[in-house]
Structure formats: structure tokens, C-alpha cells
Design a protein around this motif. Structure first.
Motif, PDB file in Angstrom:
ATOM      1  N   PHE A   1       0.876  -1.284  -0.114  1.00  0.00           N
ATOM      2  CA  PHE A   1      -0.044   0.009   0.196  1.00  0.00           C
ATOM      3  C   PHE A   1       0.712   1.429   0.082  1.00  0.00           C
ATOM      4  CE2 PHE A   1      -2.469   3.385   2.113  1.00  0.00           C
ATOM      5  CZ  PHE A   1      -3.321   3.731   1.297  1.00  0.00           C
ATOM      6  N   ASN A   2       1.827   1.317   0.643  1.00  0.00           N
ATOM      7  CA  ASN A   2       3.056   2.373   0.883  1.00  0.00           C
ATOM      8  C   ASN A   2       3.656   2.515  -0.246  1.00  0.00           C
ATOM      9  OD1 ASN A   2       2.112   3.363   3.578  1.00  0.00           O
ATOM     10  ND2 ASN A   2       3.544   1.924   4.388  1.00  0.00           N
ATOM     11  N   ARG A   3       4.059   1.705  -1.009  1.00  0.00           N
ATOM     12  CA  ARG A   3       4.785   1.506  -2.608  1.00  0.00           C
ATOM     13  C   ARG A   3       3.705   2.188  -3.353  1.00  0.00           C
ATOM     14  NH1 ARG A   3       6.017  -4.323  -2.899  1.00  0.00           N
ATOM     15  NH2 ARG A   3       6.576  -4.000  -5.039  1.00  0.00           N
ATOM     16  N   LEU A   4       2.335   1.630  -3.314  1.00  0.00           N
ATOM     17  CA  LEU A   4       1.561   2.199  -4.324  1.00  0.00           C
ATOM     18  C   LEU A   4       1.186   3.692  -3.920  1.00  0.00           C
ATOM     19  CD1 LEU A   4      -0.750   1.705  -6.428  1.00  0.00           C
ATOM     20  CD2 LEU A   4      -2.249   1.208  -4.486  1.00  0.00           C
ATOM     21  N   LYS A   5       1.182   4.077  -2.801  1.00  0.00           N
ATOM     22  CA  LYS A   5       0.825   5.427  -2.538  1.00  0.00           C
ATOM     23  C   LYS A   5       1.987   6.342  -2.935  1.00  0.00           C
ATOM     24  CE  LYS A   5       0.440   7.916   1.809  1.00  0.00           C
ATOM     25  NZ  LYS A   5       0.387   7.771   3.435  1.00  0.00           N
ATOM     26  N   ASP A   6       3.320   5.812  -2.792  1.00  0.00           N
ATOM     27  CA  ASP A   6       4.391   6.507  -3.305  1.00  0.00           C
ATOM     28  C   ASP A   6       4.339   6.823  -4.764  1.00  0.00           C
ATOM     29  OD1 ASP A   6       5.523   6.804  -0.973  1.00  0.00           O
ATOM     30  OD2 ASP A   6       6.891   5.520  -1.015  1.00  0.00           O
ATOM     31  N   SER A   7       4.149   5.510  -5.634  1.00  0.00           N
ATOM     32  CA  SER A   7       4.059   5.508  -7.193  1.00  0.00           C
ATOM     33  C   SER A   7       2.932   6.438  -7.534  1.00  0.00           C
ATOM     34  CB  SER A   7       3.601   4.208  -7.515  1.00  0.00           C
ATOM     35  OG  SER A   7       2.297   3.803  -7.246  1.00  0.00           O
ATOM     36  N   LEU A   8       1.948   6.942  -6.779  1.00  0.00           N
ATOM     37  CA  LEU A   8       1.149   7.983  -7.215  1.00  0.00           C
ATOM     38  C   LEU A   8       1.122   9.270  -6.871  1.00  0.00           C
ATOM     39  CD1 LEU A   8      -2.297   5.788  -6.494  1.00  0.00           C
ATOM     40  CD2 LEU A   8      -1.316   6.157  -8.840  1.00  0.00           C
ATOM     41  N   ASN A   9       2.385   9.574  -6.447  1.00  0.00           N
ATOM     42  CA  ASN A   9       2.625  10.979  -5.922  1.00  0.00           C
ATOM     43  C   ASN A   9       2.448  11.896  -6.829  1.00  0.00           C
ATOM     44  OD1 ASN A   9       3.410  10.736  -3.174  1.00  0.00           O
ATOM     45  ND2 ASN A   9       5.674  10.217  -3.654  1.00  0.00           N
ATOM     46  N   LYS A  10       2.974  11.595  -8.401  1.00  0.00           N
ATOM     47  CA  LYS A  10       2.845  12.418  -9.191  1.00  0.00           C
ATOM     48  C   LYS A  10       1.309  12.752  -9.780  1.00  0.00           C
ATOM     49  CE  LYS A  10       7.308  11.991 -11.356  1.00  0.00           C
ATOM     50  NZ  LYS A  10       8.087  11.520 -12.699  1.00  0.00           N
ATOM     51  N   THR A  11       0.444  11.744  -9.705  1.00  0.00           N
ATOM     52  CA  THR A  11      -0.886  11.754  -9.961  1.00  0.00           C
ATOM     53  C   THR A  11      -1.532  12.549  -8.861  1.00  0.00           C
ATOM     54  OG1 THR A  11      -0.901   9.954 -11.328  1.00  0.00           O
ATOM     55  CG2 THR A  11      -2.910  10.597 -10.704  1.00  0.00           C
TER      56      THR A  11
ATOM     57  N   GLY B   1     -15.486   0.472  -9.551  1.00  0.00           N
ATOM     58  CA  GLY B   1     -15.982  -0.930  -9.135  1.00  0.00           C
ATOM     59  C   GLY B   1     -15.050  -1.435  -7.722  1.00  0.00           C
ATOM     60  N   SER B   2     -15.470  -2.318  -7.006  1.00  0.00           N
ATOM     61  CA  SER B   2     -15.029  -2.883  -5.999  1.00  0.00           C
ATOM     62  C   SER B   2     -14.086  -4.131  -5.922  1.00  0.00           C
ATOM     63  CB  SER B   2     -15.956  -3.018  -4.799  1.00  0.00           C
ATOM     64  OG  SER B   2     -16.910  -3.890  -5.164  1.00  0.00           O
ATOM     65  N   LEU B   3     -14.303  -5.006  -7.103  1.00  0.00           N
ATOM     66  CA  LEU B   3     -13.577  -6.131  -7.181  1.00  0.00           C
ATOM     67  C   LEU B   3     -12.098  -5.961  -7.692  1.00  0.00           C
ATOM     68  CD1 LEU B   3     -16.679  -8.256  -8.915  1.00  0.00           C
ATOM     69  CD2 LEU B   3     -15.818  -8.355  -6.371  1.00  0.00           C
TER      70      LEU B   3
ATOM     71  N   PHE C   1      -4.642  -5.377  -9.646  1.00  0.00           N
ATOM     72  CA  PHE C   1      -5.262  -3.870  -9.328  1.00  0.00           C
ATOM     73  C   PHE C   1      -6.336  -4.099  -8.569  1.00  0.00           C
ATOM     74  CE2 PHE C   1      -8.134  -0.678 -10.694  1.00  0.00           C
ATOM     75  CZ  PHE C   1      -7.649   0.297 -10.071  1.00  0.00           C
ATOM     76  N   ASN C   2      -6.149  -3.218  -7.362  1.00  0.00           N
ATOM     77  CA  ASN C   2      -7.325  -3.431  -6.437  1.00  0.00           C
ATOM     78  C   ASN C   2      -7.834  -1.867  -6.292  1.00  0.00           C
ATOM     79  OD1 ASN C   2      -8.962  -2.917  -3.914  1.00  0.00           O
ATOM     80  ND2 ASN C   2      -8.080  -4.743  -3.033  1.00  0.00           N
ATOM     81  N   PRO C   3      -9.114  -1.767  -7.036  1.00  0.00           N
ATOM     82  CA  PRO C   3      -9.645  -0.351  -7.031  1.00  0.00           C
ATOM     83  C   PRO C   3      -9.863   0.247  -5.716  1.00  0.00           C
ATOM     84  CG  PRO C   3     -11.283  -1.969  -7.666  1.00  0.00           C
ATOM     85  CD  PRO C   3     -10.069  -2.824  -7.471  1.00  0.00           C
ATOM     86  N   VAL C   4     -10.341  -0.314  -4.782  1.00  0.00           N
ATOM     87  CA  VAL C   4     -10.432   0.302  -3.622  1.00  0.00           C
ATOM     88  C   VAL C   4      -9.140   0.917  -2.953  1.00  0.00           C
ATOM     89  CG1 VAL C   4     -11.215  -0.020  -0.887  1.00  0.00           C
ATOM     90  CG2 VAL C   4     -12.488  -1.083  -3.019  1.00  0.00           C
ATOM     91  N   GLU C   5      -8.289  -0.097  -3.108  1.00  0.00           N
ATOM     92  CA  GLU C   5      -6.801   0.363  -2.467  1.00  0.00           C
ATOM     93  C   GLU C   5      -6.192   1.377  -3.303  1.00  0.00           C
ATOM     94  OE1 GLU C   5      -3.997  -2.926  -0.650  1.00  0.00           O
ATOM     95  OE2 GLU C   5      -3.867  -3.026  -2.821  1.00  0.00           O
ATOM     96  N   PHE C   6      -6.463   1.249  -4.606  1.00  0.00           N
ATOM     97  CA  PHE C   6      -6.257   2.270  -5.392  1.00  0.00           C
ATOM     98  C   PHE C   6      -6.510   3.813  -5.049  1.00  0.00           C
ATOM     99  CE2 PHE C   6      -6.701   5.021  -9.269  1.00  0.00           C
ATOM    100  CZ  PHE C   6      -5.550   5.251  -9.965  1.00  0.00           C
ATOM    101  N   VAL C   7      -7.920   4.066  -4.999  1.00  0.00           N
ATOM    102  CA  VAL C   7      -8.439   5.111  -4.565  1.00  0.00           C
ATOM    103  C   VAL C   7      -8.063   5.729  -3.124  1.00  0.00           C
ATOM    104  CG1 VAL C   7     -10.752   6.313  -4.191  1.00  0.00           C
ATOM    105  CG2 VAL C   7     -10.598   4.691  -6.086  1.00  0.00           C
ATOM    106  N   ASP C   8      -7.952   4.690  -2.200  1.00  0.00           N
ATOM    107  CA  ASP C   8      -7.641   5.247  -0.863  1.00  0.00           C
ATOM    108  C   ASP C   8      -6.011   5.761  -1.140  1.00  0.00           C
ATOM    109  OD1 ASP C   8      -9.845   4.290   0.215  1.00  0.00           O
ATOM    110  OD2 ASP C   8      -9.137   2.531   0.968  1.00  0.00           O
ATOM    111  N   ALA C   9      -5.290   5.095  -1.687  1.00  0.00           N
ATOM    112  CA  ALA C   9      -3.879   5.479  -1.880  1.00  0.00           C
ATOM    113  C   ALA C   9      -3.862   7.019  -2.656  1.00  0.00           C
ATOM    114  CB  ALA C   9      -3.017   4.609  -2.730  1.00  0.00           C
ATOM    115  N   LEU C  10      -4.515   7.082  -3.587  1.00  0.00           N
ATOM    116  CA  LEU C  10      -4.673   8.110  -4.404  1.00  0.00           C
ATOM    117  C   LEU C  10      -4.995   9.364  -3.660  1.00  0.00           C
ATOM    118  CD1 LEU C  10      -4.191   9.720  -7.127  1.00  0.00           C
ATOM    119  CD2 LEU C  10      -6.712   9.152  -7.482  1.00  0.00           C
ATOM    120  N   PHE C  11      -5.993   9.126  -2.882  1.00  0.00           N
ATOM    121  CA  PHE C  11      -6.512  10.228  -1.747  1.00  0.00           C
ATOM    122  C   PHE C  11      -5.935  10.329  -0.508  1.00  0.00           C
ATOM    123  CE2 PHE C  11      -9.946  10.208  -5.141  1.00  0.00           C
ATOM    124  CZ  PHE C  11     -10.362  11.400  -5.075  1.00  0.00           C
ATOM    125  N   SER C  12      -5.109   9.434  -0.112  1.00  0.00           N
ATOM    126  CA  SER C  12      -4.556   9.570   1.120  1.00  0.00           C
ATOM    127  C   SER C  12      -3.696  10.873   1.359  1.00  0.00           C
ATOM    128  CB  SER C  12      -3.563   8.242   1.167  1.00  0.00           C
ATOM    129  OG  SER C  12      -2.608   8.182   0.471  1.00  0.00           O
TER     130      SER C  12
END
Length: 303
Positions: A4-14, A89-91, A292-303
């Protein structure tokens, strides 16, 4: 560091090009008015959410604001997060599988998007789960493509089926499937050519590979995975449309999210094409390709 933290870091620019700009907008204003909606739409377009998808998101936001009688602009950010999550979606993404082994995955995409690397990392991901994986080098147009795939096969420790450069790609696919059956593999991943400058020939080639596989194993390929480069933004959508017409794409692998400010293209891909994003690449490491986990992605993007 956890995923999750790696995903969060990868989304820094976005995050900087999208979420932080939304933050700035809503904190500068108290009232929710048309000017604010227009500016939100502009921010989304710049983050490569896409014009159509951005307009739809803002329309949904307007309706939600009216229905819930929201008056404070600061409440718009959590609402947007909720709406984006609904769109995605959530799946979690999961490759289609066959009840009878092997599952056959045909990987398509233009040169330069990270297709060969994605195949290698996908092989590693499934081998790590205890699966027996075989690669098929059906991009016979470039000797380098076969060589690169061989390097990945050696690195992951799996078999590769290849012919010489210039061979019939459908013949390679057929032989790869025979080998996968004989060696009782769980997963066969087939690389294909990605040269768009001979578009009609390429598309016919992909159709032929599909026919040969289906004739030998009805239902194959079970997954047609299109690799897209997140850094190309909306160009990725145009590429996707071409491959969807020819190859019957069933899933998307989005690479180079860590190097892109255009991660919003995930929303556009899902909304415009109706095809699920199944894998994301968030770095250069061998284990940086994940489902790809959409819930995790959105949480990481908005964190």
C-alpha cells in the motif's frame, strides 16, 4: 515497505496533479457554484481522466450535492473519492482462468509500453504463487523481442518456446500451447508483436493467433491482456480502441504508474472502454507488478 505504501508513493505525481489541485480549489471557495464545477472538470482533464469521463463525474457530483443538500465546498473531495470508487468498482483485478489447464494469456500492445517486462513480471507473480508458467515468444518480427523474453525466462526460472526471427507467430503460439499441455503447465503467456505502423497486418496476425489457439483448445486465449503505458495518458485510450477491435481485449495492464502524473487515465480506461484494469506496474522491481485493487488504488490516491 508494504505494498500500500509503495502504491501510495507511486501515485505521488498523479496525486499532485489531481487530488492536491482539488484540495486547493475547494479550500479557496466556500460556495459550490458552476465556476467551481468547471474548474474541477478542468483539473480532471489535465490529470488525463478524459473529457467525457470528467464531464460525467462532475454531473454525478452535481446530482449527489443536490440529493444530499451539500453546501460546503470542503465536502466535495470525499464525495469525489466515493464517486471514483463507484466508477472503478470494488472487485480486485484477476486474470480469467481455465477450468482445464493451462490457462492461456495472450499479451498485446504497442512497442515501448513495457510489454516484455510486464510478461516477465507476470510470470514471476504467478510462479511465486506456486504455478508452473511457460512463455511463448510469438513476437517473431524482432529478434530483440525474443532475446528479451529469453532473459526474463532465465531470470524467473521458467521455460520459453521460441522459433527463429521471421517465423509464423501463430505457429509459435500453437507449439507453445502443445508444450504447455505436455509439461502440465498452469499458465501459458504468449507475447505478440506491437508494430502499429503495419496496423492491418498486425491486427490480422492477432486474429490468426486467436483462431489457432481456439481450434486447439476451445476458449483459448482465456485472457487477452492489453499493456498500456500510463505516461501516455489519453493516447493509451486510442491504442486500446484499436486492439479491442482486433483482439477482443479482456483486461488491461497499466504500466509505469510511478513515472506518471496521468494516473487518472485508469478512470478513463474503465469508463470509456468498459474493460477492467487487472494489473498495474508501480516500479522497476521484479515484484512491482500487482493485481489492481480499485478500493486500495482510490485510498492510496486520496491519502
Amino acid at each position: 515497505m508494504g505494498f500500500f505504501n509503495r502504491l501510495k508513493d507511486s501515485l505521488n505525481k498523479t496525486r499532485h496533479s489531481f487530488v492536491e489541485k482539488i484540495d486547493d480549489l475547494v479550500h479557496l471557495r466556500k460556495a459550490i457554484d458552476e465556476d467551481l464545477y468547471e474548474e474541477l472538470e478542468e483539473v480532471m482533464v489535465q490529470a488525463d481522466v478524459g473529457v467525457t469521463t470528467a464531464m460525467e463525474l462532475v454531473d454525478r457530483l452535481r446530482r449527489t450535492v443536490r440529493e444530499r443538500r451539500v453546501e460546503d465546498a470542503a465536502e466535495l473531495k470525499p464525495l469525489l473519492k466515493e464517486l471514483i470508487r463507484e466508477m472503478l468498482g470494488s472487485l480486485p483485478g484477476r486474470l480469467n482462468t481455465s477450468l482445464d489447464s493451462p490457462t492461456v494469456v495472450m499479451v498485446v500492445g504497442v512497442n515501448g509500453v513495457g510489454k516484455t517486462t510486464t510478461i516477465g513480471k507476470l510470470a514471476y507473480l504467478y510462479k511465486s504463487e506456486g504455478k508452473k508458467v511457460i512463455l511463448g515468444a510469438a513476437d517473431t518480427f524482432r529478434a530483440a523481442a525474443i532475446d528479451q523474453l529469453e532473459v526474463w525466462a532465465d531470470r524467473v526460472g521458467i521455460d520459453l518456446v521460441k522459433h527463429r526471427e521471421g517465423s509464423d507467430p501463430a505457429a509459435v503460439a500453437f507449439d507453445s500451447l502443445q508444450a504447455a499441455k505436455a509439461r502440465q503447465a498452469d499458465l501459458l503467456i504468449i507475447d505478440t508483436a506491437g508494430r502499429l505502423h503495419t496496423k492491418s497486418n498486425l491486427m490480422e496476425e492477432l486474429k490468426k493467433i486467436g483462431r489457432v489457439l481456439d481450434r486447439d483448445m476451445p476458449g483459448a486465449p482465456h485472457e487477452v491482456l492489453l499493456v498500456l503505458d500510463a505516461t501516455t495518458g489519453q493516447n493509451a485510450i486510442n491504442q486500446a480502441k484499436l486492439f479491442c477491435e482486433a483482439a477482443g481485449v479482456t483486461g488491461i495492464a497499466l504500466t509505469k504508474l510511478d513515472g506518471s502524473s496521468k494516473g487518472g487515465v485508469i478512470i478513463a480506461v474503465r469508463q470509456t472502454l468498459g474493460i477492467p484494469v487487472k494489473l498495474i506496474g508501480i516500479g522497476e522491481g521484479i515484484d512491482d507488478l500487482k493485481e489492481f485493487n480499485p478500493v486500495e488504488f482510490v485510498d492510496a490516491l486520496f491519502s
